[in-house]
Motif scaffolding. Structure first.
Motif: not given
Ligand code: MN
Length: 213
Positions: A30-32, A85-87, A132-134, A166-168, A170-172
Motif C-alpha cells: 500500500f505504501h509503495h 523522500n520515498h525513493n 514527517g521524517w527523521a 525514516i518515514d514516521v 502513520e501510513h508507514s
Molecule cells: Mn510514506
C-alpha cells in the motif's frame, strides 16, 4: 529511470514481503503502490501545463521551489517531496551489516557509535509531532547530522542530502504497529541496507543541489 516529467513510480528493489517480519507485506504494498503512486500522479498533474519545467530534475525543482510559478509551489513541494523522500526510503531498506568504512568512521566520530546513532535517530523520529521524517543527512563535505522534517518537506532546500530517511507518517506503520511508533522504529533500524547507505553517503558527500539542472 528518468528523473524528469512525466515522473514514474520507481519499482521496489525487492518483493513486498522482503522486509517481513519487520515491515509487513501489506504495508509495503500500500505504501509503495498507492501512496507513492498518488504523489507521482499529483506531481505530474501540477507540472502538466508548464512545459518549460519538463526537463528539470526533481532535485532542481525542489531546490528552486521559490522560483516556480506561485500556484504550483505547494503541490510540487508536497508531491515532489513525497516522491523524492520515498525513493530513498524504499531504497535503503533490506538489511546488511556495516563493517567499517568511511560511513562508519563518520558515524562514530559524530555520534560516538552506531548504537548511539540509532538511539539518536529514534529519539528524533519519536518526537516528530504528526507526520514527517527523521533523517540522517550529509552536507556536501560529508558532515553528518540528524534532521527532522515535516509532512513531505525534503532537506534539499537546506542543501543537505538525505542518507537514511525514516518515514514516521502513520501510513508507514499503522497496519502492523497501530500507534506503537517506537516499536516500528526499533524494527526498521534493524533492516537498514548499509551497503546501499554507504553508496549514498559517498554520492551525498559530493552532492551540491545548487548545481542540479
Ligand atoms: Mn510514506
Amino acid at each position: 529511470m528518468k528523473n524528469h516529467y512525466p515522473f514514474e513510480l520507481k519499482p521496489l528493489p525487492y518483493a513486498y514481503d522482503a522486509l517481513e517480519p519487520f515491515i509487513d507485506a501489506k504495508t509495503v504494498e500500500f505504501h509503495h503502490d498507492k501512496h507513492v503512486q498518488t504523489y507521482i500522479d499529483n506531481l505530474n498533474k501540477a507540472l502538466t501545463n508548464y512545459p518549460d519545467l519538463h526537463n528539470r530534475s526533481l532535485e532542481s525543482l525542489l531546490y528552486n521551489l521559490n522560483t516556480l510559478p506561485n500556484e504550483i509551489q505547494t503541490p510540487v513541494k508536497n508531491n515532489g517531496g513525497g516522491v523524492y523522500n520515498h525513493n530513498i526510503y524504499f531504497d535503503i531498506l533490506g538489511s546488511s551489516e556495516l563493517k567499517g568504512g568511511k560511513l562508519l568512521d563518520a558515524i562514530n566520530s559524530t555520534f560516538g557509535s552506531l548504537d548511539k546513532f540509532k538511539e539518536e535517530i529514534k529519539g528524533a523520529a519519536l518526537t516528530v509531532f504528526g507526520s514527517g521524517w527523521a533523517s540522517l543527512a550529509s552536507d556536501k563535505n560529508g558532515n553528518l547530522q540528524i534532521v527532522k522534517s515535516f509532512n513531505q518537506e525534503t532537506l534539499i532546500p537546506q542543501n543537505l542530502c538525505s542518507i537514511i530517511p525514516i518515514d514516521v507518517w502513520e501510513h508507514s506503520y499503522y497496519l502492523k504497529y497501530q500507534n506503537r511508533r517506537a516499536e516500528y522504529l526499533d524494527n526498521i533500524l534493524q533492516i537498514i541496507n548499509w551497503e546501499t547507505v554507504e553508496k549514498r553517503y559517498s554520492e551525498c558527500a559530493s552532492t551540491d543541489f545548487s548545481q542540479c539542472k
